[in-house]
Design a protein around this motif. Structure first.
Motif, PDB file in Angstrom:
ATOM      1  N   ALA B 196     -63.327 -53.649 -10.700  1.00 29.78           N
ATOM      2  CA  ALA B 196     -63.540 -52.356 -10.059  1.00 29.78           C
ATOM      3  C   ALA B 196     -64.184 -51.381 -11.032  1.00 29.78           C
ATOM      4  O   ALA B 196     -65.102 -50.636 -10.667  1.00 29.78           O
ATOM      5  N   HIS B 199     -67.942 -51.676 -11.363  1.00 28.22           N
ATOM      6  CA  HIS B 199     -68.841 -51.386 -10.250  1.00 28.22           C
ATOM      7  C   HIS B 199     -68.635 -50.022  -9.640  1.00 28.22           C
ATOM      8  O   HIS B 199     -69.427 -49.611  -8.797  1.00 28.22           O
ATOM      9  N   LEU B 200     -67.584 -49.324 -10.030  1.00 28.74           N
ATOM     10  CA  LEU B 200     -67.316 -48.042  -9.396  1.00 28.74           C
ATOM     11  C   LEU B 200     -68.052 -46.932 -10.121  1.00 28.74           C
ATOM     12  O   LEU B 200     -68.267 -47.018 -11.332  1.00 28.74           O
ATOM     13  N   ALA B 204     -64.120 -42.254 -10.137  1.00 31.91           N
ATOM     14  CA  ALA B 204     -63.255 -42.968  -9.200  1.00 31.91           C
ATOM     15  C   ALA B 204     -62.190 -43.702  -9.995  1.00 31.91           C
ATOM     16  O   ALA B 204     -62.451 -44.207 -11.087  1.00 31.91           O
ATOM     17  N   GLN B 208     -56.768 -47.369  -8.101  1.00 29.64           N
ATOM     18  CA  GLN B 208     -56.466 -46.979  -6.727  1.00 29.64           C
ATOM     19  C   GLN B 208     -56.789 -48.144  -5.782  1.00 29.64           C
ATOM     20  O   GLN B 208     -57.831 -48.776  -5.892  1.00 29.64           O
ATOM     21  N   ALA B 210     -57.661 -48.221  -2.697  1.00 28.92           N
ATOM     22  CA  ALA B 210     -58.862 -48.022  -1.882  1.00 28.92           C
ATOM     23  C   ALA B 210     -60.121 -48.212  -2.721  1.00 28.92           C
ATOM     24  O   ALA B 210     -61.110 -48.766  -2.232  1.00 28.92           O
ATOM     25  N   SER B 211     -60.051 -47.775  -4.012  1.00 30.07           N
ATOM     26  CA  SER B 211     -61.235 -47.928  -4.854  1.00 30.07           C
ATOM     27  C   SER B 211     -61.498 -49.399  -5.144  1.00 30.07           C
ATOM     28  O   SER B 211     -62.647 -49.860  -5.117  1.00 30.07           O
ATOM     29  N   ALA B 213     -60.757 -51.863  -3.269  1.00 28.44           N
ATOM     30  CA  ALA B 213     -61.334 -52.431  -2.051  1.00 28.44           C
ATOM     31  C   ALA B 213     -62.809 -52.078  -1.957  1.00 28.44           C
ATOM     32  O   ALA B 213     -63.636 -52.935  -1.619  1.00 28.44           O
ATOM     33  N   ALA B 214     -63.135 -50.819  -2.263  1.00 28.66           N
ATOM     34  CA  ALA B 214     -64.536 -50.407  -2.169  1.00 28.66           C
ATOM     35  C   ALA B 214     -65.392 -51.217  -3.134  1.00 28.66           C
ATOM     36  O   ALA B 214     -66.494 -51.648  -2.793  1.00 28.66           O
ATOM     37  N   ALA B 215     -64.859 -51.467  -4.361  1.00 26.26           N
ATOM     38  CA  ALA B 215     -65.631 -52.234  -5.336  1.00 26.26           C
ATOM     39  C   ALA B 215     -65.802 -53.678  -4.892  1.00 26.26           C
ATOM     40  O   ALA B 215     -66.874 -54.273  -5.032  1.00 26.26           O
ATOM     41  N   LEU B 217     -65.907 -54.808  -1.935  1.00 32.12           N
ATOM     42  CA  LEU B 217     -66.683 -54.945  -0.712  1.00 32.12           C
ATOM     43  C   LEU B 217     -68.046 -55.560  -1.007  1.00 32.12           C
ATOM     44  O   LEU B 217     -68.538 -56.407  -0.271  1.00 32.12           O
ATOM     45  N   PRO B 286     -61.396 -56.803   1.595  1.00 34.95           N
ATOM     46  CA  PRO B 286     -62.741 -57.378   1.747  1.00 34.95           C
ATOM     47  C   PRO B 286     -62.767 -58.897   1.599  1.00 34.95           C
ATOM     48  O   PRO B 286     -63.729 -59.529   2.004  1.00 34.95           O
TER      49      PRO B 286
END
Lengths: 605, 505
Positions: B196, B199-200, B204, B208, B210-211, B213-215, B217, B286
């Motif tokens: 994470a 790539h974040l 951020a 976290q 949610a973070s 997960a976002a990374a 994705l 993801p």
């Protein structure tokens, strides 16, 4: 006239049964009074309903009581002419038999149970009478079977009553299996099981023979037709009023009533079967009645013979005649049973006719009623039994000479066993101490005898005293004319007179003395022997084979090996694999597991 | 300068907002009660010590009421350290129920064996508060700390009978296995954090959920992320007692004091479930398409391994421990179905019902387990860690109420209609049908059939077989008899209630 009174007619006996069964078990007198009062109240209500019913008018009511998987479950009444006649017979005869029971059961310790059972039976039989469809009929059909079981085994501490009750119940189960399959087939074929829809549907599409046969199975069981007739004679183990009400007048006639309700579903083949088996049973059972010394058993064979006659009438396609005979038979046969009950009561519960004799002078009223009912039974012209029986004989003569011959033989046999009964029980010298000490019964027992015997057994055939709504469906009373039927009837009566002399010859049974072989052949219960042979020689060995397989395969192989050995082995093996008990093994599995998951996720596996 | 300002902003956002503290009032109450139990032990005279469990139980009921009142309040708390939604409050109530039942089963049990009741309640309440925090954590730190706090408390409870070698041994075994699994879990999170962080965008928080997960994705296929996910799953598999991380289960369950065993079987397993649900629907969401076959393998393995090993087991607690493995399999199957459904159709439809179904299964399992374990704990035994099946022989004569509670509880665990356990199993099977997981469905059905064998061998010992005469059964206090019986009857009543509801609906 609305249908609300019918609710009362149906539910009053249920209330009485509940009160007797739950509250008055130990208070026999109160239970008796309640049950008798209910029976007369129901009879009064029924008469009121029938009086308000114009001939040809029907009374219907229907309600939905719930849904099962979207299919509505309905109950309803259909009081048409057939049901009106049956309603009158059931409530009227039932009420008098209830009164008779008061005297007859006076010394019984379990009167609460007895009267509760009688009330429950009234509820059940009225449910059959009023039901507007096969489903409701079947529910009450089972309930009368249960009540019959309950009342036959009233003397449950004897060694003969419980087996008799079981036999009746089991024989009825066999018939009811066919009946319920028939109902299922009705639902499958026509999508309905209520009589009105079925009648309309059957007019458009005739019922298959199998459907009629399956429904006939219900009749064969309940009305004790060949080959399930074996239970009825044993059912005499119950108290005599029960024999009169359930096993002569009403329940066994319910089968005839049901067949009359669904006669449009009976294919010609089914009618043929019904005709021949009915006619044959009428003749044979009549002859068998000659070889019984127990007065109630002898009467039971007589009932079988008359049920055969009714079956033959159904088979001739004359449901109206069958119903007429059902009604007439209910009056005189109830009288005969009540008369027998009075005699048994007078002789201190002796039932052996060979130990009676000379009771005519000691029990005058009983004798008069019994004699009137006997003459009606023998179809003496212008008495109740003559109107129906001669009409059936005549109908048979016009249709099948073989069946006519069998029914003629039945008529002769009837006169013979009736004469024998009168001779042995009421005439001649008393043959035992009990018979010498016999005394007339109290008024509660003789009044029903007078009403049913000296009244209805004589005049009912002219439809005097029958509600107009009920008479509507019956054939016109016939006038006397000389024909094949009346010739047979008169000949039979003459033979009966001869039998009266013949049985006077011996202090025992004259036929047994004269032709012991024939007597034993009639006395022997061939069908019971056949069932016994089947059970002992076929069913039991087959069951033993199955039991062996059960022991060897299920118990041994499946139980010991599959359920015992293999699971134990599997369990031990997997316990050794995973749970060696060492912490190191645990850690190894952990690491291997994490590696496994990683490999799966990475797509390496 | 801008960098420092951004960090300050992040800190500000993590500072408590109005209402944050109020939203965790049940946890504060339970933890406070835990401390209060120790204070009471110091101050109360010997005659007043009965107050300690009483206060704890009343407090648990009160906390349950608060959690119930929270209803459907949802949102991020403490700047995203916690995340509450409707299911949070259900999980809280489940953990509170487990704690209350453990307290009821354990009170007299520990007093009789000379263990300190105050200390027991102290640890029990702290464990419960941590588990309740776990159920709402949305950050690696809160997640890990809550899980570890609870696990440390459970180590102590396993070895709580300090004079019993078996209890101490169970504590050590649990400590070793738990330490290993914590290491795996932590390592997994570290790897995910690394992915994470790479790539974040700056600012951020890569811890976290949610973070992460976002990374993932866009970068879910990276080997580092996949290995991290595998290690997280392995760590949680230990808490669940799922195949192949279940080696410790029979030894620890058998050696631990029976009330602790019940707590391990219910609360600790529920922690595994809630942790797994949070992880697969949070940071690892993801990866759903890749996770579902893995979860299915773990589920199928647990069903097989648990049921097979329980066959022919001669010790009641061991058999129940292994049956717990197969229940973990059922729960995993439900979660696998949930993940599959989500990967197929987004978050709508059948997937929405799958989570309540898993919760319902846990409730049924908790009731059945406490009915059974409560009956076991109430039975006198020479040593708590040896409860052979034959010792149950003739229980129906000695104590009909205990035998009834045990039988009904086992019946619910086995899934005999009309108990609630039956409907729970049917619902899980329904999830599997919806997810079209036919192999797993077949395995589940077969395992139910197999499990009847050992469940019924327990019932048979207790009800059918007769004990040798002569023994005079000791008197068992009313509460100890009433609890299993009441829970057993409750399983049937709830089952009948579900049946009626299903028939009407």
């Amino acid at each position: 006239m609305d249908a609300h009174l019918l609710h009362w007619i149906l539910l009053l006996p249920l209330g009485s049964a509940a009160a007797c069964g739950l509250l008055l078990r130990r208070r026999g007198a109160a239970a008796g009074i309640l049950s008798i009062a209910t029976a007369f109240a129901v009879a009064g209500l029924a008469l009121a309903v029938l009086a308000g019913l114009a001939p040809g008018q029907t009374l219907a009511w229907q309600a939905e009581i719930g849904r099962l998987g979207g299919v509505p479950i309905r109950v309803g009444y259909l009081l048409d002419g057939h049901a009106a006649l049956m309603l009158f017979v059931v409530t009227f005869v039932g009420a008098w038999i209830h009164l008779f029971s008061w005297g007859y059961m006076r010394d019984d310790g379990a009167r609460g149970r007895f009267f509760g059972g009688l009330s429950l039976f009234m509820f059940a039989i009225l449910g059959i009478v009023l039901a507007d469809g096969l489903l409701m009929t079947f529910a009450f059909w089972e309930l009368v079977g249960f009540c019959s079981y309950l009342l036959i085994s009233h003397y449950f501490d004897t060694d003969f009553a419980p087996p008799a009750a079981n036999k009746a119940f089991i024989a009825n189960r066999v018939g009811d299996l066919g009946f319920i399959l028939g109902i299922a087939m009705c639902l499958a074929t026509y999508g309905a099981a209520d009589f009105a829809s079925l009648k309309a549907a059957a007019a458009a599409k005739p019922a298959p023979a199998l459907l009629g046969f399956l429904l006939l199975c219900g009749f064969i069981g309940k009305s004790a037709q060949f080959p399930l007739h074996v239970w009825l004679t044993d059912a005499m183990a119950g108290p005599t009023p029960v024999s009169a009400l359930i096993h002569a007048a009403t329940m066994v006639a319910a089968g005839v009533f049901l067949m009359a309700r669904v006669d449009f579903l009976l294919a010609p083949e089914v009618l043929q079967l019904c005709l021949w088996s009915g006619a044959a049973m009428a003749a044979l059972a009549g002859l068998c009645a000659l070889a019984q010394t127990d007065i109630k058993k002898s009467l039971a064979y007589s009932t079988l013979a008359h049920l055969g006659v009714m079956g033959a009438a159904l088979g001739l396609g004359r449901a109206d005649l069958a119903l007429l005979h059902m009604a007439m038979h209910a009056f005189f046969k109830a009288t005969l049973f009540l008369g027998a009950g009075s005699v048994i009561h007078g002789c201190h519960h002796g039932q052996d006719m060979l130990r009676m004799g000379g009771l005519a002078s000691r029990m005058r009223l009983t004798f008069a009623a019994f004699l009137a009912a006997t003459l009606s039974n023998c179809a003496l012209p212008f008495l109740a039994g003559w109107y129906s029986k001669d009409a059936i004989l005549e109908a048979a003569h016009g249709s099948s000479i073989g069946a006519f011959a069998l029914l003629a033989l039945a008529a002769v046999a009837t006169c013979l066993y009736s004469a024998r009964m009168i001779r042995l029980v009421f005439l001649g010298e008393a043959r035992s101490e009990e018979a010498r000490a016999a005394h007339e019964s109290p008024w509660t027992m003789t009044l029903p005898l007078v009403v049913l015997g000296l009244g209805y057994s004589i005049i009912a055939g002219t439809y005097l005293g029958l509600p107009a709504a009920a008479v509507h469906v019956l054939p016109k009373p016939m006038a006397f004319h000389l024909g094949a039927a009346s010739a047979v009837g008169l000949a039979a009566l003459l033979l009966g007179l001869g039998a009266l002399r013949f049985y006077g010859r011996s202090s025992g049974d004259a036929l047994r003395d004269a032709a012991p072989g024939a007597y034993r052949a009639l006395e022997r219960r061939w069908m019971d022997d056949a069932y016994g042979w089947w059970i002992d020689r076929v069913q039991q060995p087959a069951i033993e084979v199955l039991a062996f397989l059960d022991l060897a395969l299920v118990n041994g192989l499946a139980g010991k090996v599959l359920a015992g050995g293999i699971p134990a082995l599997l369990g031990a093996a997997s316990r050794r694999l995973f749970h060696a008990g060492s912490v190191r093994a645990n850690a190894a599995w952990f690491t291997a597991g994490a590696a496994l998951i990683a490999a799966l996720l990475l797509g390496a596996l | 300068m801008t960098h420092a300002l951004a960090a300050l902003d992040a800190f500000k956002s993590a500072a408590p907002q109005a209402g944050d503290w109020a939203s965790i009032l049940p946890e504060i109450l339970v933890a406070g009660l835990g401390v209060f139990a120790l204070l009471q032990a110091l101050t109360l005279p010997a005659s007043g010590r009965w107050l300690i469990p009483a206060v704890a139980r009343v407090g648990l009921l009160l906390a349950g009421f608060l959690a119930y009142q929270a209803g459907e309040s949802e949102g991020a708390r403490f700047g995203g350290l916690l995340q509450q939604d409707a299911s949070t409050h259900l999980w809280r109530q489940l953990f509170l129920l487990c704690a209350l039942l453990t307290s009821l089963v354990g009170g007299r049990f520990f007093r009789q064996r000379g263990a300190d009741e105050a200390e027991f309640h102290h640890i029990l309440l702290l464990v419960t508060a941590s588990l309740m925090m776990l159920a709402q954590s949305s950050h690696v730190v809160t997640f890990f700390v809550a899980l570890e706090t609870a696990t440390v408390g459970l180590y102590v409870l396993c070895g709580f009978l300090r004079r019993s070698a078996a209890s101490l041994e169970a504590g050590v075994r649990y400590l070793v296995a738990g330490g290993l699994s914590s290491a795996l879990l932590l390592m997994g999170f570290v790897l995910l954090h690394g992915v994470a962080g790479m790539h974040l965008p700056k600012g951020a928080d890569p811890l976290q959920f949610a973070s992460i997960a976002a990374a993932l994705l866009g970068h879910g296929g990276e080997p580092l992320a996949l290995v991290g996910a595998a290690l997280v799953l392995a760590g949680l598999g230990f808490k669940l007692g799922a195949f192949p991380f279940h080696g410790w289960v029979p030894d620890v369950y058998q050696g631990a004091p029976t009330p602790t065993t019940a707590l391990l079987a219910t609360a600790s397993k529920s922690a595994g479930v809630v942790g797994l649900v949070l992880v697969v629907s949070g940071p690892l969401a993801p990866l759903a398409a890749k996770l579902s076959p893995v979860l299915a393998v773990l589920a199928g393995g647990s069903l097989l391994a648990g049921n097979l090993a329980a066959l022919g087991s001669s010790d009641t607690k061991r058999a129940l421990a292994l049956s717990g493995v197969s229940h973990a399999g059922f729960l995993l199957a439900g979660i696998a179905g949930l993940v599959t459904l989500r990967s197929q159709e987004g978050v709508f439809g059948a997937a929405d019902i799958a989570l309540p179904i898993v919760l319902a299964y846990l409730l049924a399992y908790v009731l059945g387990t406490f009915a059974t374990m409560g009956a076991l704990a109430a039975l006198p035994a020479e040593s708590d860690e040896r409860r052979p099946l034959v010792a149950l022989r003739g229980l129906i004569r000695r104590s009909p109420s205990l035998a009834a509670g045990l039988t009904l509880g086992i019946g619910s665990l086995a899934g005999i209609p009309p108990s609630i356990g039956f409907f729970a199993k049917v619902l899980i099977l329904w999830v599997l049908v919806s997810a079209e997981a036919w192999t797993l469905l077949a395995l589940a059905v077969v395992s139910v059939a197999v499990s009847i064998h050992y469940y019924f061998s327990i019932i048979r010992e207790a009800t059918v077989r007769t004990a040798p005469d002569g023994e005079v059964p000791p008197r068992i206090p009313l509460l100890d008899r009433a609890l299993p019986l009441g829970l057993g009857i409750l399983t049937v009543l709830l089952g009948l209630g579900s049946l009626i509801k299903a028939a009407l609906g």
